[in-house]
Each structure stands twice: as C-alpha cells, then as structure tokens.
Design a protein around this motif. Structure first.
Motif, PDB file in Angstrom:
ATOM      1  N   LEU A 106       8.854   6.958  -0.159  1.00  0.00           N
ATOM      2  CA  LEU A 106       9.227   7.311   1.373  1.00  0.00           C
ATOM      3  C   LEU A 106       7.678   7.691   1.874  1.00  0.00           C
ATOM      4  CD1 LEU A 106      12.634   8.806   1.153  1.00  0.00           C
ATOM      5  CD2 LEU A 106      12.074   6.636   0.747  1.00  0.00           C
ATOM      6  N   ARG A 107       7.240   6.858   2.288  1.00  0.00           N
ATOM      7  CA  ARG A 107       5.830   7.191   3.013  1.00  0.00           C
ATOM      8  C   ARG A 107       5.675   6.157   4.202  1.00  0.00           C
ATOM      9  NH1 ARG A 107       2.935  10.716   0.074  1.00  0.00           N
ATOM     10  NH2 ARG A 107       0.910  10.083   0.956  1.00  0.00           N
ATOM     11  N   PRO A 108       4.911   6.510   5.181  1.00  0.00           N
ATOM     12  CA  PRO A 108       4.377   5.767   6.338  1.00  0.00           C
ATOM     13  C   PRO A 108       4.106   4.427   5.864  1.00  0.00           C
ATOM     14  CG  PRO A 108       3.633   7.896   6.768  1.00  0.00           C
ATOM     15  CD  PRO A 108       4.188   7.699   5.306  1.00  0.00           C
ATOM     16  N   ARG A 109       4.340   3.319   6.647  1.00  0.00           N
ATOM     17  CA  ARG A 109       3.775   2.053   6.293  1.00  0.00           C
ATOM     18  C   ARG A 109       2.145   1.949   6.108  1.00  0.00           C
ATOM     19  NH1 ARG A 109       5.597  -2.485  10.561  1.00  0.00           N
ATOM     20  NH2 ARG A 109       4.005  -1.450  11.722  1.00  0.00           N
ATOM     21  N   GLY A 110       2.022   1.381   5.074  1.00  0.00           N
ATOM     22  CA  GLY A 110       0.543   1.100   4.806  1.00  0.00           C
ATOM     23  C   GLY A 110       0.060   2.352   3.814  1.00  0.00           C
ATOM     24  N   GLN A 111       0.926   3.326   3.527  1.00  0.00           N
ATOM     25  CA  GLN A 111       0.410   4.680   2.769  1.00  0.00           C
ATOM     26  C   GLN A 111       0.901   4.848   1.440  1.00  0.00           C
ATOM     27  OE1 GLN A 111       0.014   8.276   5.100  1.00  0.00           O
ATOM     28  NE2 GLN A 111      -0.509   7.236   7.067  1.00  0.00           N
ATOM     29  N   HIS A 112       1.647   3.773   0.890  1.00  0.00           N
ATOM     30  CA  HIS A 112       2.057   3.854  -0.434  1.00  0.00           C
ATOM     31  C   HIS A 112       1.192   3.666  -1.442  1.00  0.00           C
ATOM     32  CE1 HIS A 112       6.258   3.759   1.123  1.00  0.00           C
ATOM     33  NE2 HIS A 112       5.702   2.867   1.868  1.00  0.00           N
ATOM     34  N   GLU A 113      -0.238   3.277  -1.341  1.00  0.00           N
ATOM     35  CA  GLU A 113      -0.974   2.907  -2.326  1.00  0.00           C
ATOM     36  C   GLU A 113      -1.487   4.185  -3.409  1.00  0.00           C
ATOM     37  OE1 GLU A 113      -2.560   0.491  -5.032  1.00  0.00           O
ATOM     38  OE2 GLU A 113      -1.660  -0.037  -3.257  1.00  0.00           O
ATOM     39  N   PRO A 114      -1.707   5.344  -2.724  1.00  0.00           N
ATOM     40  CA  PRO A 114      -1.849   6.552  -3.738  1.00  0.00           C
ATOM     41  C   PRO A 114      -0.704   6.727  -4.446  1.00  0.00           C
ATOM     42  CG  PRO A 114      -2.654   7.028  -1.337  1.00  0.00           C
ATOM     43  CD  PRO A 114      -2.077   5.426  -1.381  1.00  0.00           C
ATOM     44  N   MET A 115       0.650   6.549  -3.957  1.00  0.00           N
ATOM     45  CA  MET A 115       1.762   6.723  -4.997  1.00  0.00           C
ATOM     46  C   MET A 115       1.578   5.664  -6.005  1.00  0.00           C
ATOM     47  SD  MET A 115       3.790   9.093  -4.470  1.00  0.00           S
ATOM     48  CE  MET A 115       4.980  10.148  -3.215  1.00  0.00           C
ATOM     49  N   ARG A 116       1.355   4.538  -5.749  1.00  0.00           N
ATOM     50  CA  ARG A 116       1.332   3.353  -6.864  1.00  0.00           C
ATOM     51  C   ARG A 116       0.311   3.986  -7.984  1.00  0.00           C
ATOM     52  NH1 ARG A 116       3.881  -1.005  -4.915  1.00  0.00           N
ATOM     53  NH2 ARG A 116       3.841  -1.126  -2.456  1.00  0.00           N
ATOM     54  N   SER A 117      -1.074   4.392  -7.497  1.00  0.00           N
ATOM     55  CA  SER A 117      -1.950   4.833  -8.552  1.00  0.00           C
ATOM     56  C   SER A 117      -1.356   6.078  -9.337  1.00  0.00           C
ATOM     57  CB  SER A 117      -3.304   5.041  -7.885  1.00  0.00           C
ATOM     58  OG  SER A 117      -3.747   4.066  -7.162  1.00  0.00           O
ATOM     59  N   ALA A 118      -0.603   6.850  -8.636  1.00  0.00           N
ATOM     60  CA  ALA A 118      -0.182   8.156  -9.404  1.00  0.00           C
ATOM     61  C   ALA A 118       0.781   7.806 -10.402  1.00  0.00           C
ATOM     62  CB  ALA A 118       0.077   9.140  -8.347  1.00  0.00           C
ATOM     63  N   ALA A 119       1.701   6.840  -9.870  1.00  0.00           N
ATOM     64  CA  ALA A 119       2.898   6.324 -10.840  1.00  0.00           C
ATOM     65  C   ALA A 119       2.471   5.498 -12.060  1.00  0.00           C
ATOM     66  CB  ALA A 119       3.920   5.828 -10.089  1.00  0.00           C
ATOM     67  N   ALA A 120       1.261   4.917 -11.552  1.00  0.00           N
ATOM     68  CA  ALA A 120       0.982   4.136 -12.892  1.00  0.00           C
ATOM     69  C   ALA A 120       0.304   4.791 -13.992  1.00  0.00           C
ATOM     70  CB  ALA A 120      -0.297   3.053 -12.311  1.00  0.00           C
ATOM     71  N   ARG A 121      -0.218   5.851 -13.684  1.00  0.00           N
ATOM     72  CA  ARG A 121      -0.888   6.870 -14.762  1.00  0.00           C
ATOM     73  C   ARG A 121       0.133   7.320 -15.678  1.00  0.00           C
ATOM     74  NH1 ARG A 121      -4.439   8.440 -10.474  1.00  0.00           N
ATOM     75  NH2 ARG A 121      -3.051  10.198  -9.814  1.00  0.00           N
ATOM     76  N   HIS A 122       1.435   7.224 -15.294  1.00  0.00           N
ATOM     77  CA  HIS A 122       2.737   7.524 -16.224  1.00  0.00           C
ATOM     78  C   HIS A 122       3.472   6.593 -16.522  1.00  0.00           C
ATOM     79  CE1 HIS A 122       2.347  11.723 -15.278  1.00  0.00           C
ATOM     80  NE2 HIS A 122       1.881  11.836 -14.264  1.00  0.00           N
ATOM     81  N   GLY A 123       2.859   5.097 -16.321  1.00  0.00           N
ATOM     82  CA  GLY A 123       3.610   3.976 -16.765  1.00  0.00           C
ATOM     83  C   GLY A 123       4.470   3.443 -15.980  1.00  0.00           C
ATOM     84  N   GLY A 124       4.418   4.096 -14.464  1.00  0.00           N
ATOM     85  CA  GLY A 124       5.540   3.677 -13.543  1.00  0.00           C
ATOM     86  C   GLY A 124       5.059   2.718 -12.489  1.00  0.00           C
ATOM     87  N   GLY A 125       6.121   2.030 -11.913  1.00  0.00           N
ATOM     88  CA  GLY A 125       5.953   1.384 -10.740  1.00  0.00           C
ATOM     89  C   GLY A 125       6.368   2.107  -9.520  1.00  0.00           C
ATOM     90  N   VAL A 126       6.282   1.269  -8.211  1.00  0.00           N
ATOM     91  CA  VAL A 126       6.817   2.073  -6.982  1.00  0.00           C
ATOM     92  C   VAL A 126       7.483   0.967  -6.245  1.00  0.00           C
ATOM     93  CG1 VAL A 126       5.891   2.560  -4.639  1.00  0.00           C
ATOM     94  CG2 VAL A 126       4.990   3.644  -6.689  1.00  0.00           C
ATOM     95  N   VAL A 127       8.643   1.379  -5.755  1.00  0.00           N
ATOM     96  CA  VAL A 127       9.592   0.806  -4.617  1.00  0.00           C
ATOM     97  C   VAL A 127       9.260   1.421  -3.589  1.00  0.00           C
ATOM     98  CG1 VAL A 127      11.978   0.290  -3.980  1.00  0.00           C
ATOM     99  CG2 VAL A 127      11.330   0.228  -6.411  1.00  0.00           C
ATOM    100  N   ALA A 128       8.604   0.811  -2.576  1.00  0.00           N
ATOM    101  CA  ALA A 128       8.103   1.419  -1.446  1.00  0.00           C
ATOM    102  C   ALA A 128       9.029   1.004  -0.097  1.00  0.00           C
ATOM    103  CB  ALA A 128       6.717   0.743  -0.936  1.00  0.00           C
TER     104      ALA A 128
END
Length: 251
Positions: free
Chosen positions: A13-35
């Motif tokens: 749950l982040r402002p529009r256009g600001q999900h990319e850092p979450m994607r990178s952080a989740a990917a380091r644990h094998g995760g994806g993101v629902v933005a």
C-alpha cells in the motif's frame, strides 16, 4: 527463459509510482508484489505555500515527515540549515532525501516513526521554541499536539497533498486471484483505511484475512482495530524492513 513465479506476495500500500522499492525488497526473499495505491502525491506550489515554507525553514528546529515532503519543499526553496538550527527527519529515507537536497546535518531516530522522533534529545526541551513542520495534510497526527504539549509553537508547511485513488481494476484482479501466501505491508494508517473503504466487501474481507506487518506499534494496534487478526511490527517503514518482517511472518 521465463522467470519463476514468486513463492509469496507482499501486498504493498504505497502512493502511485512508489512500489518499485517494495518489488526489489520482496524479490530478495523470493516474493512478488500486489501493488495497491491509496493515493497519488501532488506537490503544492502556490505563493501561500512558499511563504509558509519559508517561515517553517526559518524556525530554530525544523522537522520533515517524509521523503515526499523533502522533495516538494526542495522544489520550492533551497534546503540549507544554518549553524543555529537543528533539523530532524522521521526516518532514514527522509534523511537521505535531505542529504540529496544538500542538508546533511540531520537528526534521525533509531526507531523510525513519530514516537521515535519525539524521543530525540533535540525535541525534548522545546518550551517557547518555534518548530517548523514540513509535511502534508493528515498523517503524523501525533506530532503537532505533542510539540504543543511541550510548549512549542508549530509553524506548519503543507507542501504536498494526497489525492485519493480507488484501487485499480488490475490491483483488484490480482488480489482476487491471489493463490500463493501473501502478507499485507502497512506504513500508513490513512492509506490502509482508504483502501479498505474503497475495496468491494469481498476483497476487503480477503485483505483482512492476510497477516499484517506494520511499521509501528500504533499501526499494529490500528490494524487490529480494523479487523486484522495477525499483525506484527516491522523494524521500520523501509521496504527492506517490511519485506524482512513479511518473509519472517510466513515461516
């Protein structure tokens, strides 16, 4: 070669256009993101805001509540603390944004939330002191009452605002079709309430069934009041800390 599907998902749950850092952080644990974006951030740039910001930046102590506040302020006026001022950032991301803008002597709490900020030594003895607060309407609602209770006068500059958004059809489809384990990351109480208000009842219920990792004790308590059964505290609102806590919650 196609990429493997994520093992789990972080609902961001982040402002529009600001999900990319979450994607990178989740990917380091094998995760994806629902933005899901509860709002878009819009900079305010009228003459009144610039005048108010100038007064806030001239206060003996100046507090910035988010990287967005720093960026919006820097677009209006130079951010250069004098030797007679103390500047404060609510977290490391805000401090980094200030450093990028040229303000490097900034105090930041180890506990990166409003409570941690209020515990900083430089914000204790503030009776009869002016404090500039560079922020946006809503959010960090505990700061002004806390400063005023300590005898300070707050000069508030709302340099941006949040434009509410309804969840996109893509986000709702992703949430409805979610098959793998998922965790909801919460760094804004207003954002969480905005999303719950605008989701269809079935998807709001689906969201409430997820475990929550929240950026502060206050947000853990809010999630519990809003009907989430499993809520735990992350170290901070930084994407890496939220993703670490989410991965741990699924073990």
């Amino acid at each position: 070669m196609s990429m493997a599907a994520p093992d789990w998902y972080l609902v961001s749950l982040r402002p529009r256009g600001q999900h990319e850092p979450m994607r990178s952080a989740a990917a380091r644990h094998g995760g994806g993101v629902v933005a899901i974006s509860p709002w878009a951030l819009r900079r305010r740039d009228d003459e009144h805001v610039e005048a108010t910001l100038s007064m806030a930046l001239g206060a003996p102590r100046v507090v910035f509540t988010s990287p967005a506040a720093v960026r919006a302020a820097a677009a209006l006026l130079p951010l250069r603390p004098t030797e007679h001022q103390q500047w404060f950032a609510v977290g490391s991301g805000t401090a980094a944004a200030l450093a990028d803008a040229g303000a490097r002597e900034v105090a930041t709490p180890e506990r990166m939330d409003s409570e941690g900020l209020l515990a900083l030594p430089g914000l204790q003895d503030i009776a009869r002191t002016r404090i500039g607060l560079v922020t946006a309407p809503g959010g960090r609602g505990t700061l002004v009452p806390a400063f005023e209770a300590r005898g300070a006068t707050v000069v508030r500059a709302d340099v941006y605002h949040r434009q509410p958004l309804s969840p996109s059809p893509r986000a709702m489809t992703a949430l409805r079709e979610l098959q793998r384990p998922a965790v909801l990351a919460v760094s804004s109480g207003e954002g969480l309430q905005q999303v719950l208000l605008n989701l269809p009842p079935d998807l709001a219920s689906r969201l409430r069934a997820l475990p929550v990792v929240a950026a502060s004790d206050r947000l853990v308590e809010l999630a519990e009041r809003l009907g989430f059964d499993r809520a735990s505290r992350a170290r901070s609102a930084r994407p890496a800390d939220l993703a670490d806590a989410a991965a741990a919650a699924l073990r």
